[in-house]
Structures are given as structure tokens and as C-alpha cells.
Design a protein around this motif. Sequence first.
Motif, PDB file in Angstrom:
ATOM      1  N   ILE A  71      10.576  -6.332  -0.729  1.00 15.67           N
ATOM      2  CA  ILE A  71      10.702  -6.129  -2.171  1.00 15.67           C
ATOM      3  C   ILE A  71       9.327  -6.254  -2.811  1.00 15.67           C
ATOM      4  O   ILE A  71       8.603  -7.222  -2.560  1.00 15.67           O
ATOM      5  CB  ILE A  71      11.675  -7.159  -2.786  1.00 15.67           C
ATOM      6  CG1 ILE A  71      13.086  -6.951  -2.206  1.00 15.67           C
ATOM      7  CG2 ILE A  71      11.694  -7.057  -4.310  1.00 15.67           C
ATOM      8  CD1 ILE A  71      14.067  -8.058  -2.560  1.00 15.67           C
ATOM      9  N   PHE A  72       8.979  -5.257  -3.612  1.00 14.47           N
ATOM     10  CA  PHE A  72       7.746  -5.288  -4.397  1.00 14.47           C
ATOM     11  C   PHE A  72       8.138  -5.383  -5.865  1.00 14.47           C
ATOM     12  O   PHE A  72       8.858  -4.513  -6.368  1.00 14.47           O
ATOM     13  CB  PHE A  72       6.918  -4.015  -4.178  1.00 14.47           C
ATOM     14  CG  PHE A  72       6.436  -3.819  -2.766  1.00 14.47           C
ATOM     15  CD1 PHE A  72       5.294  -4.464  -2.312  1.00 14.47           C
ATOM     16  CD2 PHE A  72       7.120  -2.978  -1.897  1.00 14.47           C
ATOM     17  CE1 PHE A  72       4.840  -4.278  -1.008  1.00 14.47           C
ATOM     18  CE2 PHE A  72       6.675  -2.776  -0.596  1.00 14.47           C
ATOM     19  CZ  PHE A  72       5.533  -3.431  -0.151  1.00 14.47           C
ATOM     20  N   LYS A  73       7.676  -6.443  -6.562  1.00 15.21           N
ATOM     21  CA  LYS A  73       7.979  -6.613  -7.989  1.00 15.21           C
ATOM     22  C   LYS A  73       6.685  -6.780  -8.762  1.00 15.21           C
ATOM     23  O   LYS A  73       5.836  -7.602  -8.403  1.00 15.21           O
ATOM     24  CB  LYS A  73       8.839  -7.866  -8.214  1.00 15.21           C
ATOM     25  CG  LYS A  73      10.295  -7.687  -7.967  1.00 15.21           C
ATOM     26  CD  LYS A  73      11.061  -8.947  -8.382  1.00 15.21           C
ATOM     27  CE  LYS A  73      12.496  -8.871  -7.921  1.00 15.21           C
ATOM     28  NZ  LYS A  73      13.169 -10.153  -8.019  1.00 15.21           N
ATOM     29  N   ASP A  74       6.553  -6.021  -9.847  1.00 12.57           N
ATOM     30  CA  ASP A  74       5.402  -6.157 -10.750  1.00 12.57           C
ATOM     31  C   ASP A  74       4.071  -6.033 -10.001  1.00 12.57           C
ATOM     32  O   ASP A  74       3.130  -6.771 -10.275  1.00 12.57           O
ATOM     33  CB  ASP A  74       5.449  -7.489 -11.505  1.00 12.57           C
ATOM     34  CG  ASP A  74       6.744  -7.654 -12.289  1.00 12.57           C
ATOM     35  OD1 ASP A  74       7.027  -6.790 -13.129  1.00 12.57           O
ATOM     36  OD2 ASP A  74       7.475  -8.633 -12.043  1.00 12.57           O
ATOM     37  N   CYS A  75       4.010  -5.125  -9.036  1.00 12.89           N
ATOM     38  CA  CYS A  75       2.800  -4.972  -8.223  1.00 12.89           C
ATOM     39  C   CYS A  75       1.994  -3.735  -8.622  1.00 12.89           C
ATOM     40  O   CYS A  75       2.546  -2.723  -9.039  1.00 12.89           O
ATOM     41  CB  CYS A  75       3.163  -4.866  -6.743  1.00 12.89           C
ATOM     42  SG  CYS A  75       3.786  -6.404  -6.028  1.00 12.89           S
ATOM     43  N   LYS A  76       0.683  -3.843  -8.450  1.00 15.10           N
ATOM     44  CA  LYS A  76      -0.225  -2.709  -8.603  1.00 15.10           C
ATOM     45  C   LYS A  76      -0.455  -2.165  -7.198  1.00 15.10           C
ATOM     46  O   LYS A  76      -0.925  -2.897  -6.317  1.00 15.10           O
ATOM     47  CB  LYS A  76      -1.542  -3.166  -9.239  1.00 15.10           C
ATOM     48  CG  LYS A  76      -2.519  -2.053  -9.509  1.00 15.10           C
ATOM     49  CD  LYS A  76      -3.774  -2.602 -10.173  1.00 15.10           C
ATOM     50  CE  LYS A  76      -4.816  -1.512 -10.305  1.00 15.10           C
ATOM     51  NZ  LYS A  76      -6.093  -2.064 -10.831  1.00 15.10           N
ATOM     52  N   MET A  77      -0.097  -0.886  -6.990  1.00 18.19           N
ATOM     53  CA  MET A  77      -0.093  -0.322  -5.646  1.00 18.19           C
ATOM     54  C   MET A  77      -0.725   1.068  -5.635  1.00 18.19           C
ATOM     55  O   MET A  77      -0.173   2.010  -5.064  1.00 18.19           O
ATOM     56  CB  MET A  77       1.351  -0.269  -5.129  1.00 18.19           C
ATOM     57  CG  MET A  77       2.085  -1.596  -5.248  1.00 18.19           C
ATOM     58  SD  MET A  77       3.835  -1.515  -4.826  1.00 18.19           S
ATOM     59  CE  MET A  77       3.734  -1.424  -3.059  1.00 18.19           C
ATOM     60  N   PHE A  78      -1.884   1.213  -6.245  1.00 20.82           N
ATOM     61  CA  PHE A  78      -2.529   2.523  -6.348  1.00 20.82           C
ATOM     62  C   PHE A  78      -3.013   2.997  -4.977  1.00 20.82           C
ATOM     63  O   PHE A  78      -3.568   2.228  -4.197  1.00 20.82           O
ATOM     64  CB  PHE A  78      -3.736   2.478  -7.286  1.00 20.82           C
ATOM     65  CG  PHE A  78      -3.395   2.251  -8.743  1.00 20.82           C
ATOM     66  CD1 PHE A  78      -2.093   2.122  -9.186  1.00 20.82           C
ATOM     67  CD2 PHE A  78      -4.402   2.173  -9.679  1.00 20.82           C
ATOM     68  CE1 PHE A  78      -1.786   1.918 -10.520  1.00 20.82           C
ATOM     69  CE2 PHE A  78      -4.121   1.974 -11.029  1.00 20.82           C
ATOM     70  CZ  PHE A  78      -2.818   1.843 -11.441  1.00 20.82           C
ATOM     71  N   GLY A  79      -2.807   4.294  -4.703  1.00 18.73           N
ATOM     72  CA  GLY A  79      -3.397   4.925  -3.531  1.00 18.73           C
ATOM     73  C   GLY A  79      -2.934   4.407  -2.187  1.00 18.73           C
ATOM     74  O   GLY A  79      -3.672   4.464  -1.213  1.00 18.73           O
ATOM     75  N   MET A  80      -1.703   3.933  -2.111  1.00 17.41           N
ATOM     76  CA  MET A  80      -1.196   3.429  -0.825  1.00 17.41           C
ATOM     77  C   MET A  80      -0.629   4.585  -0.001  1.00 17.41           C
ATOM     78  O   MET A  80       0.134   5.402  -0.508  1.00 17.41           O
ATOM     79  CB  MET A  80      -0.135   2.352  -1.049  1.00 17.41           C
ATOM     80  CG  MET A  80      -0.722   1.083  -1.637  1.00 17.41           C
ATOM     81  SD  MET A  80       0.498  -0.227  -1.869  1.00 17.41           S
ATOM     82  CE  MET A  80       0.866  -0.697  -0.184  1.00 17.41           C
TER      83      MET A  80
END
Length: 194
Positions: A71-80
Motif C-alpha cells: 500500500i502506498f499512501k500520500d507518496c511522491k512517486m515521480f518517474g517510477m
Amino acid sequence: MMREVYIIDENFENIDFTQTPLSIGEYENCTFCNCNFEYVNLSGFNFTDCEFIECNLSMTQLVGTAFRDVIFKDCKMFGMAFNDCNEFGMSFTFENCALNNSVFYQSTVRKTLFKNSKLIEVDFSEADLMNSVFSRCDFSGAIFDRTNLEKADLRTSFNYTINPSLNKLKKTKFSLSEVYGLLRQLDIEIDKNS
């Protein structure tokens, strides 16, 4: 050669993994809260039943990385580049995340929940998103090319451009207010006042 670790039921809080590297290995039922992984090499790591909350995972390297029930919550995940991940058992949920410029090219991510997330300029080319739910997601500039969206739910999402002749859309759910996103490439004019 470094020995891989097996970590279970650990909480990692406020750690900058760009300064203090995370040991390669398997992490099960772990929580990562407010951690920085930006540009970190997570290749070959296994995450099972883990939660990432308020983390920066932008530009992480994911070659062979396993995400199983993560689970990813409130994450910054640019360019993955999720297309580099280990596809065996890959499953995750995204809530209030920014996945801008991430890549799911040829990835099989069926029954995935994307909730209140920014999917700006995300590449979904040839991805299998069957039965996925996109709740209140922004698809500005997202690429759908030979994407399987069968039985997916996009009713509350917006700013998508999806060519029905290039993508699988059988039983896909859309809202009437956003149906223009299916017609945009036809270069026709639709009068909303009639």
C-alpha cells in the motif's frame, strides 16, 4: 558478496535512505513512514504486505523489485518504472499519490486501486489494467496504447484521452461528463448545450 536480510514487522520512520542505505533483502509486514528513497536503487528488493506512507520514492530503480500486497499512501512517486519490477504476484494500492511520469508499460496490474491520485503523463501502453478502479484520478497526458481496460472503473476520474479503437474497453465504466475523453482524437465538435 553481501548477505540479504529478512526483516519482518519493522517500522521505519523519518529515515533518509539516500544517506543511510536500506539493506537489500526481503521486507514483510513493514511500514515506511515519511522516508526518503529518492533515486535509491531498490533493485532486487522484496516488499510483501508493506505500507509506504508519506514517502518520496521518486526515480527509484526497480529492476526485479517485488511489490506484493503493498500500500502506498500520500507518496511522491515521480518517474517510477514499474515495468522493471518482478511481475510475479505484483499487487499494490495507491491512495493520494503523485505518480507523474511513471511507467507501467506491458505491466500486468489487474484489480489495482488508484484512489485520489495524480497519474499525469503516466505510460500505460500495453498494460493490463483489467478490473482496476481509478477513483478521482487525474490522467492529464497519460498514454493509453493497446491497454487492457476491460471492466475497469474510471467513472470519477478525469482528463483522460483514450482511443477506443486502440484499447480494450469491454464493460469499462465511464461517466457521461468525461466521455469526451473517448472522442477527443476524432477531432469532432460536441455541443454540450444541446
